[in-house]
Write an enzyme that holds these catalytic residues in place. Structure first.
Site, PDB file in Angstrom:
ATOM      1  N   ARG A 106       0.820  -1.211   0.000  1.00 43.93           N
ATOM      2  CA  ARG A 106       0.000   0.000   0.000  1.00 43.93           C
ATOM      3  C   ARG A 106       0.855   1.263   0.000  1.00 43.93           C
ATOM      4  NH1 ARG A 106      -3.149   1.660  -2.651  1.00 43.93           N
ATOM      5  NH2 ARG A 106      -4.109  -0.398  -2.463  1.00 43.93           N
ATOM      6  N   LYS A 141       0.452  25.149  -3.554  1.00 42.00           N
ATOM      7  CA  LYS A 141      -0.706  24.404  -3.066  1.00 42.00           C
ATOM      8  C   LYS A 141      -0.428  22.913  -3.255  1.00 42.00           C
ATOM      9  CE  LYS A 141      -4.027  28.113  -3.903  1.00 42.00           C
ATOM     10  NZ  LYS A 141      -5.238  28.553  -4.631  1.00 42.00           N
ATOM     11  N   LYS A 173       2.338  39.587  -3.299  1.00 43.76           N
ATOM     12  CA  LYS A 173       0.942  39.370  -3.656  1.00 43.76           C
ATOM     13  C   LYS A 173       0.091  40.564  -3.226  1.00 43.76           C
ATOM     14  CE  LYS A 173      -0.586  35.122  -3.439  1.00 43.76           C
ATOM     15  NZ  LYS A 173      -0.581  34.742  -4.872  1.00 43.76           N
ATOM     16  N   GLU A 203       2.443  40.259  -8.083  1.00 38.86           N
ATOM     17  CA  GLU A 203       1.120  39.931  -8.602  1.00 38.86           C
ATOM     18  C   GLU A 203       0.352  41.216  -8.886  1.00 38.86           C
ATOM     19  OE1 GLU A 203      -1.566  36.845  -6.636  1.00 38.86           O
ATOM     20  OE2 GLU A 203      -2.495  38.737  -6.007  1.00 38.86           O
ATOM     21  N   ASP A 224      -2.967  38.134 -12.487  1.00 40.74           N
ATOM     22  CA  ASP A 224      -3.916  37.344 -11.702  1.00 40.74           C
ATOM     23  C   ASP A 224      -5.338  37.471 -12.211  1.00 40.74           C
ATOM     24  OD1 ASP A 224      -4.649  35.680  -9.491  1.00 40.74           O
ATOM     25  OD2 ASP A 224      -5.407  37.468  -8.475  1.00 40.74           O
TER      26      ASP A 224
END
Length: 287
Positions: A106, A141, A173, A203, A224
């Protein structure tokens, strides 16, 4: 001619991930089902097969799992990382002690199916952009603890890596801009702080912010959530003065249109955060 070497993973990261997986799966008593039902000296032959076609990734993790579980397992790799396989193709053959084989099954499959799923979806995105200059990139992410492996899977699928963490590049950002007092101010502060080898990306949400970022000489600019027409305008305005990255709402259906706008990079979290596992299974016979 540019030489392109295949991606690789540091061995210590592979072993760390596999060891953590074993600690989670085997606990303190080990595989008590196999201990209860299989003789200690029983042997078997197993083959990992692709039940659907895709791009293979995670072979090093599977090899580490079969090696780390204990002595007595022989492994033959039939399809290496980055290989494209059809449904029914063999990926790996394992022979030896049946208890050890089943205890590692597994863990080996979890890494293989997960990473192969990322590589396969990445390849689908890359295929949609093959007639453009754009490169498909991942984001931060990722699954906690598996970032290096998942970013490796992106490379196996033909994509490229964005920054690995908060410490290897500066990405300013919208929230940074809001606190810093504007695009130009944020870039100026970042440039005063950063070493000469640290890239600065910012950004932007609008073409006006793009102009500010260009005037402040950002190395790269993330566009963005812009529509395709606005992306094309941004490419014309930048005229090569900075690398342009499109991000936001990058679906498989839309990515080809984004690439046609002329941006240099297209980043999406979907290839790591939304990839379905590739269907691989281990079929065992008695040796």
């Amino acid at each position: 001619m540019t030489v392109s070497y295949p991606p690789s993973l540091p061995r210590h990261l592979v072993e760390k991930a596999v060891r953590a997986a074993f600690e989670e799966d085997l606990g303190q008593a080990g595989d008590i089902t196999s201990q209860a039902t299989i003789a200690p000296d029983a042997t078997a032959v197993a083959r990992i097969n692709a039940r659907t076609g895709g791009v293979i990734c995670g072979i090093e993790c599977a090899l580490a799992a079969f090696a780390m579980i204990g002595p007595g397992l022989e492994v033959e790799v039939l399809a290496g990382d980055g290989s494209v396989v059809d449904a029914g193709a063999g990926v790996m053959e394992v022979r030896g002690n049946a208890r050890a084989l089943l205890a590692a099954e597994r863990t080996a499959l979890n890494f293989l199916t997960h990473l192969s799923g990322i590589a396969t979806l990445t390849r689908r995105y890359v295929d949609q952009t093959e007639d453009s200059r754009a490169h498909i990139c991942c984001t931060r992410k990722t699954t906690p603890g598996l970032r290096a492996l998942e970013k490796y899977a992106v490379r196996c699928g033909g994509g490229r890596n964005h920054r690995f963490g908060l410490d290897d590049a500066i990405l300013i950002k919208d929230n940074h801009i809001a606190v810093a007092g504007g695009v130009g101010a944020a870039i100026a502060a970042a440039r005063a702080f950063a070493g000469h080898l640290v890239a600065i990306e910012v950004e932007v949400d609008t073409l006006l912010q793009l102009e500010e970022a260009l005037a402040a000489q950002a190395n790269a600019i993330l566009l963005d959530n812009m529509d395709d027409d606005t992306l094309a305008q941004a490419v014309a305005i930048a005229a090569g003065r900075a690398s342009l990255e499109a991000s936001g709402n990058v679906t498989l259906d839309r990515v080809a249109a984004i690439a046609r706008t002329g941006v240099d990079y297209i980043s999406t979290s979907r290839i790591t955060a939304a990839a379905d596992p590739l269907d691989l299974g281990l079929d065992i016979t008695i040796a």
